[in-house]
Design a protein around this motif. Structure first.
Motif, PDB file in Angstrom:
ATOM      1  N   TRP A  71     150.425 -31.395   7.764  1.00 35.40           N
ATOM      2  CA  TRP A  71     150.177 -30.787   9.070  1.00 35.40           C
ATOM      3  C   TRP A  71     148.835 -31.232   9.640  1.00 35.40           C
ATOM      4  CZ3 TRP A  71     146.571 -27.144  10.908  1.00 35.40           C
ATOM      5  CH2 TRP A  71     146.887 -26.543  12.135  1.00 35.40           C
ATOM      6  N   LEU A  72     147.805 -31.223   8.806  1.00 34.93           N
ATOM      7  CA  LEU A  72     146.483 -31.645   9.258  1.00 34.93           C
ATOM      8  C   LEU A  72     146.480 -33.103   9.700  1.00 34.93           C
ATOM      9  CD1 LEU A  72     144.176 -29.926   6.600  1.00 34.93           C
ATOM     10  CD2 LEU A  72     144.178 -29.487   9.065  1.00 34.93           C
ATOM     11  N   VAL A  73     147.174 -33.946   8.952  1.00 37.12           N
ATOM     12  CA  VAL A  73     147.248 -35.365   9.304  1.00 37.12           C
ATOM     13  C   VAL A  73     147.949 -35.552  10.647  1.00 37.12           C
ATOM     14  CG1 VAL A  73     148.322 -37.570   8.682  1.00 37.12           C
ATOM     15  CG2 VAL A  73     147.096 -36.230   6.951  1.00 37.12           C
ATOM     16  N   HIS A  74     149.055 -34.844  10.842  1.00 33.78           N
ATOM     17  CA  HIS A  74     149.826 -35.068  12.067  1.00 33.78           C
ATOM     18  C   HIS A  74     149.180 -34.423  13.292  1.00 33.78           C
ATOM     19  CE1 HIS A  74     153.235 -36.356  14.331  1.00 33.78           C
ATOM     20  NE2 HIS A  74     153.513 -35.126  14.735  1.00 33.78           N
ATOM     21  N   GLU A  75     148.559 -33.274  13.129  1.00 34.34           N
ATOM     22  CA  GLU A  75     147.969 -32.586  14.275  1.00 34.34           C
ATOM     23  C   GLU A  75     146.710 -33.287  14.777  1.00 34.34           C
ATOM     24  OE1 GLU A  75     149.046 -29.731  15.864  1.00 34.34           O
ATOM     25  OE2 GLU A  75     150.842 -29.593  14.629  1.00 34.34           O
ATOM     26  N   ASN A  76     146.001 -33.946  13.896  1.00 37.97           N
ATOM     27  CA  ASN A  76     144.762 -34.628  14.266  1.00 37.97           C
ATOM     28  C   ASN A  76     145.013 -36.062  14.703  1.00 37.97           C
ATOM     29  OD1 ASN A  76     142.023 -33.176  13.750  1.00 37.97           O
ATOM     30  ND2 ASN A  76     143.331 -32.478  12.075  1.00 37.97           N
ATOM     31  N   VAL A  77     144.023 -36.626  15.383  1.00 36.03           N
ATOM     32  CA  VAL A  77     144.115 -38.019  15.825  1.00 36.03           C
ATOM     33  C   VAL A  77     142.889 -38.835  15.409  1.00 36.03           C
ATOM     34  CG1 VAL A  77     145.648 -37.576  17.785  1.00 36.03           C
ATOM     35  CG2 VAL A  77     143.170 -37.405  18.100  1.00 36.03           C
ATOM     36  N   TRP A  78     141.927 -38.199  14.750  1.00 38.84           N
ATOM     37  CA  TRP A  78     140.761 -38.936  14.269  1.00 38.84           C
ATOM     38  C   TRP A  78     140.213 -38.261  13.015  1.00 38.84           C
ATOM     39  CZ3 TRP A  78     135.966 -36.570  13.813  1.00 38.84           C
ATOM     40  CH2 TRP A  78     135.795 -35.361  14.516  1.00 38.84           C
ATOM     41  N   GLY A  79     139.445 -39.041  12.262  1.00 37.81           N
ATOM     42  CA  GLY A  79     138.820 -38.522  11.061  1.00 37.81           C
ATOM     43  C   GLY A  79     137.659 -39.414  10.664  1.00 37.81           C
ATOM     44  N   SER A  80     137.104 -39.168   9.501  1.00 39.51           N
ATOM     45  CA  SER A  80     135.972 -39.940   8.994  1.00 39.51           C
ATOM     46  C   SER A  80     136.414 -40.720   7.770  1.00 39.51           C
ATOM     47  CB  SER A  80     134.809 -38.999   8.645  1.00 39.51           C
ATOM     48  OG  SER A  80     133.719 -39.719   8.103  1.00 39.51           O
ATOM     49  N   LEU A  81     136.345 -42.046   7.854  1.00 35.78           N
ATOM     50  CA  LEU A  81     136.783 -42.907   6.759  1.00 35.78           C
ATOM     51  C   LEU A  81     135.562 -43.370   5.970  1.00 35.78           C
ATOM     52  CD1 LEU A  81     139.423 -44.253   5.626  1.00 35.78           C
ATOM     53  CD2 LEU A  81     138.668 -46.323   6.803  1.00 35.78           C
ATOM     54  N   ALA A  82     135.538 -43.043   4.691  1.00 32.60           N
ATOM     55  CA  ALA A  82     134.428 -43.421   3.819  1.00 32.60           C
ATOM     56  C   ALA A  82     134.812 -44.636   2.986  1.00 32.60           C
ATOM     57  CB  ALA A  82     134.048 -42.258   2.901  1.00 32.60           C
ATOM     58  N   THR A  83     133.894 -45.591   2.924  1.00 37.50           N
ATOM     59  CA  THR A  83     134.113 -46.820   2.168  1.00 37.50           C
ATOM     60  C   THR A  83     132.867 -47.138   1.339  1.00 37.50           C
ATOM     61  OG1 THR A  83     133.299 -48.119   4.062  1.00 37.50           O
ATOM     62  CG2 THR A  83     135.681 -47.822   3.883  1.00 37.50           C
ATOM     63  N   THR A  84     132.983 -48.127   0.471  1.00 34.17           N
ATOM     64  CA  THR A  84     131.826 -48.663  -0.238  1.00 34.17           C
ATOM     65  C   THR A  84     131.233 -49.751   0.636  1.00 34.17           C
ATOM     66  OG1 THR A  84     132.843 -48.187  -2.374  1.00 34.17           O
ATOM     67  CG2 THR A  84     131.030 -49.768  -2.353  1.00 34.17           C
ATOM     68  N   SER A  85     130.031 -49.531   1.113  1.00 31.80           N
ATOM     69  CA  SER A  85     129.461 -50.379   2.155  1.00 31.80           C
ATOM     70  C   SER A  85     128.884 -51.694   1.630  1.00 31.80           C
ATOM     71  CB  SER A  85     128.364 -49.610   2.894  1.00 31.80           C
ATOM     72  OG  SER A  85     127.681 -50.443   3.796  1.00 31.80           O
ATOM     73  N   VAL A  86     129.173 -52.760   2.366  1.00 26.81           N
ATOM     74  CA  VAL A  86     128.567 -54.058   2.090  1.00 26.81           C
ATOM     75  C   VAL A  86     127.164 -54.106   2.687  1.00 26.81           C
ATOM     76  CG1 VAL A  86     128.698 -56.540   2.556  1.00 26.81           C
ATOM     77  CG2 VAL A  86     130.768 -55.277   1.925  1.00 26.81           C
ATOM     78  N   HIS A  87     127.045 -53.658   3.933  1.00 27.27           N
ATOM     79  CA  HIS A  87     125.732 -53.769   4.600  1.00 27.27           C
ATOM     80  C   HIS A  87     124.705 -52.777   4.056  1.00 27.27           C
ATOM     81  CE1 HIS A  87     127.303 -50.420   7.113  1.00 27.27           C
ATOM     82  NE2 HIS A  87     126.044 -50.163   7.387  1.00 27.27           N
ATOM     83  N   LEU A  88     125.166 -51.785   3.278  1.00 27.30           N
ATOM     84  CA  LEU A  88     124.247 -50.855   2.612  1.00 27.30           C
ATOM     85  C   LEU A  88     124.169 -51.129   1.110  1.00 27.30           C
ATOM     86  CD1 LEU A  88     125.112 -47.478   4.407  1.00 27.30           C
ATOM     87  CD2 LEU A  88     123.160 -48.994   4.833  1.00 27.30           C
ATOM     88  N   ASN A  89     124.627 -52.311   0.719  1.00 33.16           N
ATOM     89  CA  ASN A  89     124.516 -52.769  -0.673  1.00 33.16           C
ATOM     90  C   ASN A  89     125.187 -51.823  -1.674  1.00 33.16           C
ATOM     91  OD1 ASN A  89     122.931 -55.090   0.031  1.00 33.16           O
ATOM     92  ND2 ASN A  89     121.164 -53.723   0.269  1.00 33.16           N
ATOM     93  N   GLY A  90     126.396 -51.384  -1.326  1.00 27.44           N
ATOM     94  CA  GLY A  90     127.176 -50.588  -2.256  1.00 27.44           C
ATOM     95  C   GLY A  90     127.075 -49.095  -2.078  1.00 27.44           C
ATOM     96  N   SER A  91     126.248 -48.637  -1.146  1.00 26.35           N
ATOM     97  CA  SER A  91     126.169 -47.201  -0.879  1.00 26.35           C
ATOM     98  C   SER A  91     127.395 -46.748  -0.097  1.00 26.35           C
ATOM     99  CB  SER A  91     124.900 -46.869  -0.084  1.00 26.35           C
ATOM    100  OG  SER A  91     123.743 -47.148  -0.835  1.00 26.35           O
ATOM    101  N   ALA A  92     127.620 -45.455  -0.096  1.00 26.51           N
ATOM    102  CA  ALA A  92     128.738 -44.902   0.671  1.00 26.51           C
ATOM    103  C   ALA A  92     128.456 -45.019   2.166  1.00 26.51           C
ATOM    104  CB  ALA A  92     128.956 -43.447   0.297  1.00 26.51           C
ATOM    105  N   PHE A  93     129.508 -45.267   2.950  1.00 24.00           N
ATOM    106  CA  PHE A  93     129.384 -45.368   4.400  1.00 24.00           C
ATOM    107  C   PHE A  93     130.613 -44.709   5.024  1.00 24.00           C
ATOM    108  CE2 PHE A  93     130.289 -47.738   8.387  1.00 24.00           C
ATOM    109  CZ  PHE A  93     129.159 -47.380   9.101  1.00 24.00           C
ATOM    110  N   ALA A  94     130.388 -43.780   5.939  1.00 26.54           N
ATOM    111  CA  ALA A  94     131.487 -43.076   6.612  1.00 26.54           C
ATOM    112  C   ALA A  94     131.503 -43.444   8.082  1.00 26.54           C
ATOM    113  CB  ALA A  94     131.346 -41.568   6.433  1.00 26.54           C
ATOM    114  N   ASN A  95     132.696 -43.634   8.627  1.00 24.77           N
ATOM    115  CA  ASN A  95     132.862 -44.094  10.001  1.00 24.77           C
ATOM    116  C   ASN A  95     133.937 -43.250  10.681  1.00 24.77           C
ATOM    117  OD1 ASN A  95     132.725 -45.612  12.311  1.00 24.77           O
ATOM    118  ND2 ASN A  95     133.298 -47.547  11.357  1.00 24.77           N
ATOM    119  N   VAL A  96     133.666 -42.778  11.887  1.00 19.42           N
ATOM    120  CA  VAL A  96     134.645 -42.007  12.653  1.00 19.42           C
ATOM    121  C   VAL A  96     135.668 -42.962  13.253  1.00 19.42           C
ATOM    122  CG1 VAL A  96     135.006 -40.512  14.637  1.00 19.42           C
ATOM    123  CG2 VAL A  96     133.039 -40.131  13.136  1.00 19.42           C
TER     124      VAL A  96
END
Length: 228
Positions: A71-96
């Motif tokens: 339900w949460l997935v279908h009702e929403n249209v955006w979220g925050s995607l967290a990845t292992t960042s290259v430009h932060l040398n392996g630190s976590a990076f979240a993007n809307v």
């Protein structure tokens, strides 16, 4: 006697909270703010009743974990995607980022995104390490509680992101789902190299009630339907 706003209710939702006072026996009886707050915490369905009209499907009960995640997935249209960042040398990076799992009355549970290589998430991070977690909150849909309160449901979808091959049936299905919920995407500049991506879900973690998070397998997630 006027009903005071319960602890944890955001000021901007005071009008919605006031609407619940007529049905709140604790308030009518002049119970303490702590007792009043516990009633809101123990009845997530009642706490969200005034907001149901804006939902595509009715909000599930907190006991229906897989359905709540869908339900949460279908009702929403955006979220925050967290990845292992290259430009932060392996630190976590979240993007809307925007996403879609299908048109309003066609929930598939499959999460699609439309991403440009100019963005560090899809241009650097995912090609180096496709593992990602998408966080989705009920707050954009309207919560009477603070966004961090468990009654304001949230789900963290973990898996691997994969860019879809242009011209394939899967790619076309992704574009249909994305453009149905995000019509503006059709007009995004072609020179920015936007491409459809899919999340290959491995696990979901849901928190929608006190007592700790629930872990949902991919099998249970896809078997659930947001409208049942």
């Amino acid at each position: 006697r006027p009903c005071a706003r319960p602890p944890g209710i955001m000021p901007r939702h005071a009008a919605l909270a006031a609407a619940l006072c007529a049905a709140c026996a604790a308030c009518v009886a002049g119970a303490s703010a702590a007792r009043h707050s516990s009633l809101f915490a123990s009845d997530a369905v009642a706490a969200h009743t005034p907001l149901e009209a804006s939902h595509i499907y009715p909000r599930p009960l907190f006991t229906q974990k897989a359905r709540m995640a869908r339900w949460l997935v279908h009702e929403n249209v955006w979220g925050s995607l967290a990845t292992t960042s290259v430009h932060l040398n392996g630190s976590a990076f979240a993007n809307v980022l925007s996403f879609s799992d299908g048109a309003e009355k066609n929930s598939t549970g499959t999460i699609y995104m439309y991403l440009s290589p100019l963005d560090p998430t899809s241009g650097e991070d995912l090609p180096a390490d496709p593992r990602a977690t998408l966080s989705i909150s009920e707050e954009p849909l309207g919560c009477l509680m603070d966004a961090e309160d468990p009654n304001c449901a949230k789900v963290m979808i973990s898996g691997k992101m994969r860019q879809l091959e242009d011209g394939t049936q899967e790619h076309e299905a992704a574009l249909v789902a994305l453009f149905a919920r995000h019509p503006q995407m059709r007009k995004w500049p072609g020179e920015h190299g936007f491409a459809a991506w899919v999340m290959e879900l491995q696990q979901a973690m849901l928190l929608d009630m006190y007592g700790g998070a629930a872990f949902i397998s991919a099998e249970d997630y896809y078997a659930a339907k947001p409208w049942l």
